[in-house]
Design an enzyme around this catalytic site. Structure first.
Site, PDB file in Angstrom:
ATOM      1  N   HIS A  61      -2.425   6.818  -9.483  1.00  0.00           N
ATOM      2  CA  HIS A  61      -1.753   5.887 -10.371  1.00  0.00           C
ATOM      3  C   HIS A  61      -2.623   4.679 -10.679  1.00  0.00           C
ATOM      4  O   HIS A  61      -3.481   4.304  -9.897  1.00  0.00           O
ATOM      5  CB  HIS A  61      -0.457   5.383  -9.725  1.00  0.00           C
ATOM      6  CG  HIS A  61       0.502   6.465  -9.378  1.00  0.00           C
ATOM      7  ND1 HIS A  61       1.336   6.384  -8.286  1.00  0.00           N
ATOM      8  CD2 HIS A  61       0.770   7.658  -9.962  1.00  0.00           C
ATOM      9  CE1 HIS A  61       2.083   7.478  -8.228  1.00  0.00           C
ATOM     10  NE2 HIS A  61       1.750   8.267  -9.230  1.00  0.00           N
ATOM     11  N   LYS A  71      -5.036  -3.881  -5.652  1.00  0.00           N
ATOM     12  CA  LYS A  71      -4.066  -3.504  -4.615  1.00  0.00           C
ATOM     13  C   LYS A  71      -4.709  -3.670  -3.243  1.00  0.00           C
ATOM     14  O   LYS A  71      -5.841  -3.246  -3.027  1.00  0.00           O
ATOM     15  CB  LYS A  71      -3.648  -2.043  -4.764  1.00  0.00           C
ATOM     16  CG  LYS A  71      -2.900  -1.732  -6.036  1.00  0.00           C
ATOM     17  CD  LYS A  71      -2.561  -0.249  -6.131  1.00  0.00           C
ATOM     18  CE  LYS A  71      -1.817   0.048  -7.414  1.00  0.00           C
ATOM     19  NZ  LYS A  71      -1.506   1.488  -7.534  1.00  0.00           N
ATOM     20  N   TYR A 131       1.779  -2.428  -0.017  1.00  0.00           N
ATOM     21  CA  TYR A 131       0.596  -2.929  -0.706  1.00  0.00           C
ATOM     22  C   TYR A 131       0.932  -4.134  -1.565  1.00  0.00           C
ATOM     23  O   TYR A 131       1.993  -4.230  -2.147  1.00  0.00           O
ATOM     24  CB  TYR A 131      -0.098  -1.840  -1.525  1.00  0.00           C
ATOM     25  CG  TYR A 131       0.731  -1.173  -2.587  1.00  0.00           C
ATOM     26  CD1 TYR A 131       0.640  -1.565  -3.919  1.00  0.00           C
ATOM     27  CD2 TYR A 131       1.578  -0.119  -2.265  1.00  0.00           C
ATOM     28  CE1 TYR A 131       1.389  -0.930  -4.902  1.00  0.00           C
ATOM     29  CE2 TYR A 131       2.329   0.512  -3.247  1.00  0.00           C
ATOM     30  CZ  TYR A 131       2.225   0.097  -4.562  1.00  0.00           C
ATOM     31  OH  TYR A 131       2.966   0.712  -5.526  1.00  0.00           O
ATOM     32  N   ASP A 169       4.284  13.055 -11.431  1.00  0.00           N
ATOM     33  CA  ASP A 169       2.856  13.187 -11.112  1.00  0.00           C
ATOM     34  C   ASP A 169       2.286  14.554 -11.480  1.00  0.00           C
ATOM     35  O   ASP A 169       1.099  14.675 -11.757  1.00  0.00           O
ATOM     36  CB  ASP A 169       2.608  12.897  -9.631  1.00  0.00           C
ATOM     37  CG  ASP A 169       2.723  11.414  -9.299  1.00  0.00           C
ATOM     38  OD1 ASP A 169       2.877  10.601 -10.233  1.00  0.00           O
ATOM     39  OD2 ASP A 169       2.653  11.071  -8.103  1.00  0.00           O
TER      40      ASP A 169
END
Length: 183
Positions: A61, A71, A131, A169
């Site tokens: 992603h 991130k 995250y 996904d």
């Protein structure tokens, strides 16, 4: 805190100094002053957390500019294989990926800068992943690459019969089909 440069520029592994005693342990997971002293100057504005079971693969992603996200990834419980793919067109490592095992036991974190696709697979029975991001989620800038892309050839360390991937996904494009890049 130990900061280890990976073979891909700007992608770093952070290992905190852990203080243990009979009560347990303590460590600083994030200290803005120490991060900045080491050239990590992102302004994190949101924390995200996920829980997954063994075999789950989340990713790959990303968000494109102007909402591309940095991130800072860590594991609160369990163990994952964390993967980042360099999508910076001008980078000498464009199209290359790096993976590292992050776990509650090793307490390592992966700093993923903007310009990378990110994903992880769950290696333990369950895993809680947290995250930090420096940009808010923007649906229109959301993109991704198939986890099983033949060009990237990522070994997720999960047996094929164990792999669990979301419907979203599974329909992501392959690396060779992407029509966006980072400069």
């Amino acid at each position: 805190m130990n900061i280890e440069q990976t073979p891909i520029k700007d992608l770093v592994i952070l290992t905190p100094k852990v203080f243990e005693d009979s009560r347990g342990y303590f460590f600083e997971a994030y200290n803005q002053e120490k991060f900045e002293a080491n050239g990590i100057t992102y302004r994190f504005i949101q924390d995200n957390q996920s829980f997954s079971t063994r075999g789950v693969i989340r990713g790959l992603h990303l968000q494109i500019n102007p909402f591309a996200q940095a991130k800072l990834v860590r594991v609160l419980q369990g163990e994952i294989l964390d993967v980042a793919v360099d999508l910076r067109k001008s980078s000498p490592t464009y199209g290359q990926h790096f993976s590292v095992v992050l776990s509650a036991n090793n307490k390592k974190q992966l700093m993923v800068p903007p310009g990378f696709a990110h994903g992880f697979s769950v290696l333990s029975d369950t895993a809680s992943v947290m995250y930090k991001v420096d940009q808010l989620y923007n649906k229109d800038s959301e993109r991704g690459i198939r986890f099983d892309d033949a060009t990237l050839n990522i070994d997720w360390k999960v047996a094929p019969k164990e792999i669990i991937v979301s419907d979203k996904d599974v329909i992501l494009p392959s690396f060779n089909q992407i029509d966006w890049t980072f400069e």
